[in-house]
Design a protein around this motif. Sequence first.
Motif, PDB file in Angstrom:
ATOM      1  N   UNK A  88     -36.523 -54.760  48.932  1.00  0.00           N
ATOM      2  CA  UNK A  88     -37.994 -54.723  48.976  1.00  0.00           C
ATOM      3  C   UNK A  88     -38.590 -56.045  48.496  1.00  0.00           C
ATOM      4  N   UNK A  89     -38.030 -56.615  47.446  1.00  0.00           N
ATOM      5  CA  UNK A  89     -38.518 -57.906  46.946  1.00  0.00           C
ATOM      6  C   UNK A  89     -38.250 -59.006  47.970  1.00  0.00           C
ATOM      7  N   UNK A  90     -37.071 -58.952  48.598  1.00  0.00           N
ATOM      8  CA  UNK A  90     -36.752 -59.939  49.639  1.00  0.00           C
ATOM      9  C   UNK A  90     -37.786 -59.898  50.756  1.00  0.00           C
ATOM     10  N   UNK A  91     -38.195 -58.689  51.157  1.00  0.00           N
ATOM     11  CA  UNK A  91     -39.220 -58.558  52.198  1.00  0.00           C
ATOM     12  C   UNK A  91     -40.565 -59.082  51.699  1.00  0.00           C
ATOM     13  N   UNK A  92     -40.889 -58.792  50.433  1.00  0.00           N
ATOM     14  CA  UNK A  92     -42.198 -59.170  49.882  1.00  0.00           C
ATOM     15  C   UNK A  92     -42.350 -60.685  49.757  1.00  0.00           C
ATOM     16  N   UNK A  93     -41.266 -61.386  49.435  1.00  0.00           N
ATOM     17  CA  UNK A  93     -41.363 -62.846  49.269  1.00  0.00           C
ATOM     18  C   UNK A  93     -40.899 -63.592  50.517  1.00  0.00           C
ATOM     19  N   UNK A  94     -40.644 -62.810  51.594  1.00  0.00           N
ATOM     20  CA  UNK A  94     -40.218 -63.394  52.875  1.00  0.00           C
ATOM     21  C   UNK A  94     -38.964 -64.253  52.697  1.00  0.00           C
ATOM     22  N   UNK A  95     -37.966 -63.657  52.055  1.00  0.00           N
ATOM     23  CA  UNK A  95     -36.691 -64.348  51.844  1.00  0.00           C
ATOM     24  C   UNK A  95     -35.947 -64.482  53.165  1.00  0.00           C
ATOM     25  N   UNK A  96     -35.045 -65.440  53.212  1.00  0.00           N
ATOM     26  CA  UNK A  96     -34.212 -65.612  54.403  1.00  0.00           C
ATOM     27  C   UNK A  96     -33.093 -64.583  54.451  1.00  0.00           C
ATOM     28  N   UNK A  97     -32.686 -64.104  53.250  1.00  0.00           N
ATOM     29  CA  UNK A  97     -31.570 -63.172  53.199  1.00  0.00           C
ATOM     30  C   UNK A  97     -31.549 -62.508  51.829  1.00  0.00           C
ATOM     31  N   UNK A  98     -30.996 -61.305  51.772  1.00  0.00           N
ATOM     32  CA  UNK A  98     -30.793 -60.615  50.503  1.00  0.00           C
ATOM     33  C   UNK A  98     -29.290 -60.448  50.289  1.00  0.00           C
ATOM     34  N   UNK A  99     -28.753 -61.108  49.272  1.00  0.00           N
ATOM     35  CA  UNK A  99     -27.322 -61.031  48.974  1.00  0.00           C
ATOM     36  C   UNK A  99     -27.082 -59.956  47.918  1.00  0.00           C
ATOM     37  N   UNK A 100     -26.275 -58.960  48.255  1.00  0.00           N
ATOM     38  CA  UNK A 100     -25.916 -57.894  47.321  1.00  0.00           C
ATOM     39  C   UNK A 100     -24.522 -58.207  46.794  1.00  0.00           C
ATOM     40  N   UNK A 101     -24.436 -58.668  45.548  1.00  0.00           N
ATOM     41  CA  UNK A 101     -23.146 -58.963  44.926  1.00  0.00           C
ATOM     42  C   UNK A 101     -22.625 -57.694  44.259  1.00  0.00           C
ATOM     43  N   UNK A 102     -21.394 -57.347  44.547  1.00  0.00           N
ATOM     44  CA  UNK A 102     -20.847 -56.101  44.020  1.00  0.00           C
ATOM     45  C   UNK A 102     -19.371 -56.296  43.676  1.00  0.00           C
ATOM     46  N   UNK A 103     -18.681 -55.188  43.362  1.00  0.00           N
ATOM     47  CA  UNK A 103     -17.274 -55.324  42.960  1.00  0.00           C
ATOM     48  C   UNK A 103     -16.320 -55.234  44.145  1.00  0.00           C
ATOM     49  N   UNK A 104     -16.863 -55.180  45.363  1.00  0.00           N
ATOM     50  CA  UNK A 104     -16.048 -55.275  46.568  1.00  0.00           C
ATOM     51  C   UNK A 104     -16.566 -56.457  47.387  1.00  0.00           C
ATOM     52  N   UNK A 105     -15.735 -56.946  48.309  1.00  0.00           N
ATOM     53  CA  UNK A 105     -16.116 -58.166  49.031  1.00  0.00           C
ATOM     54  C   UNK A 105     -16.703 -57.881  50.406  1.00  0.00           C
ATOM     55  N   UNK A 106     -17.307 -56.710  50.574  1.00  0.00           N
ATOM     56  CA  UNK A 106     -17.961 -56.407  51.838  1.00  0.00           C
ATOM     57  C   UNK A 106     -17.861 -54.937  52.194  1.00  0.00           C
ATOM     58  N   UNK A 107     -18.240 -54.641  53.432  1.00  0.00           N
ATOM     59  CA  UNK A 107     -18.195 -53.274  53.956  1.00  0.00           C
ATOM     60  C   UNK A 107     -16.923 -53.126  54.783  1.00  0.00           C
ATOM     61  N   UNK A 108     -16.158 -52.091  54.495  1.00  0.00           N
ATOM     62  CA  UNK A 108     -14.881 -51.872  55.178  1.00  0.00           C
ATOM     63  C   UNK A 108     -14.998 -50.748  56.209  1.00  0.00           C
ATOM     64  N   UNK A 109     -14.028 -50.717  57.125  1.00  0.00           N
ATOM     65  CA  UNK A 109     -14.036 -49.695  58.168  1.00  0.00           C
ATOM     66  C   UNK A 109     -13.902 -48.285  57.584  1.00  0.00           C
ATOM     67  N   UNK A 110     -13.283 -48.179  56.423  1.00  0.00           N
ATOM     68  CA  UNK A 110     -13.283 -46.954  55.622  1.00  0.00           C
ATOM     69  C   UNK A 110     -12.810 -47.345  54.231  1.00  0.00           C
ATOM     70  N   UNK A 111     -12.649 -46.398  53.350  1.00  0.00           N
ATOM     71  CA  UNK A 111     -12.242 -46.686  51.984  1.00  0.00           C
ATOM     72  C   UNK A 111     -10.797 -47.211  51.969  1.00  0.00           C
TER      73      UNK A 111
END
Length: 417
Positions: free
Chosen positions: A161-184
């Motif tokens: 929501x903040x990324x949309x409000x400030x017209x960011x180029x991208x929103x990076x979600x840093x987490x404990x995995x390195x991306x979205x996988x085809x399954x667990x």
Amino acid sequence: MGRLVMKFGGTSVANIDRIRNVAQHVKREVDAGHEVAVVVSAMAGKTNELVAWCSEASPLHDAREYDAVVASGEQVTSGLLAIVLQNMGIQARSWQGWQIPIVTSDAHASARILDINGSELIRRFQERKEVAVIAGFQGINPQTGRITTLGRGGSDTSAVAIAAAIKADRCDIYTDVDGVYTTDPRVVPKAHRLDKIAFEDMLELASQGAKVLQVRSVELGMVHNMPIFVRSSFDKPEDIDPHGTPPGTLICSEEEIMEMHVVTGIAFSKDEAQISVRQIEDKPGVAAAIFGPLADANINVDMIVQNVSEDGKTTDLTFTVPAADYVRARDTITSAKDRIGYARFDSATDVAKVSVIGSGMRSHAGVAAKAFAALAARNINIRAITTSEIKFSVLIDAAYTELAVRTLHTLYGLDQV
């Protein structure tokens, strides 16, 4: 130069050393010339501790005071990260939700974002080169002037929501995995990371059990066409080229993906309960008599199957609810027995939902039929089925969850990178 929102979850800010690691990631982007807003969660385990304190203080506590307590976790993290960044010579200040302000509804503990005024953040980017360190998961209701929280995983929603409000180029979600996988990957070792995934597919994955992102954050990204990049906070900051493309998964519009796969991924959830209301008189208004009270109790109903008897006089309704809501759902239905007029109530809590998701299904026939045949060959009984344009889900006995997921992952060629 660009404008980025960087979001860091609880494990990424679990202690001061990890907060210093986060600060190095932020410094890398600042040194590359980007304008940066950082959204942080509470330290790992802190929100659970705060929630437990509320319950210990009073099992029936005021939801407004609950929000005042649990929002403090993010306030601590944002202040600590701002201190570390300042110590590194970076202009930074912390922001609480009410200071921006992030305006929300008054549904405490599950508020929805209504508006964000990003003008002050933008002004400080341009005039002071200042990094905004924002407490996620929280906002303010202007009518009551009270702090609100957005529900578990709400920092993801804050960030998009903040990324949309400030017209960011991208929103990076840093987490404990390195991306979205085809399954667990813990269930299917051959699962692989997706380079890109369409908003629609990610929305289905998230809503059907994938824990990478909160559903509402994906919805916001889709509505505002805000690219979301899921990446690991444990990659060494100094090893990443801020002008390159690090490992991760970009969630974007379908138009940005050259070739859509028939099946993108397999999601599953063991947090399901099945309820069957049997031998109800088959007449108008029966479904409303069942699902109306459940809706009033804020119980989300997912899979619904109706079977009419041979003589057409009675019907059986089977549906699923989240396991956490099972007792409330059971009590809601049994207390309305006279109004519904059913003969028998059956239930099962040892069930799991397995979902096959892919935008490519729109243009391919027989995708679900292949799955039903493959599951049958493994002697996996299907209790219920639901379908949509880009997804189908089956309800099975929980004991067969891993076998079903592995079978379907192989069936649709997801084992190959």
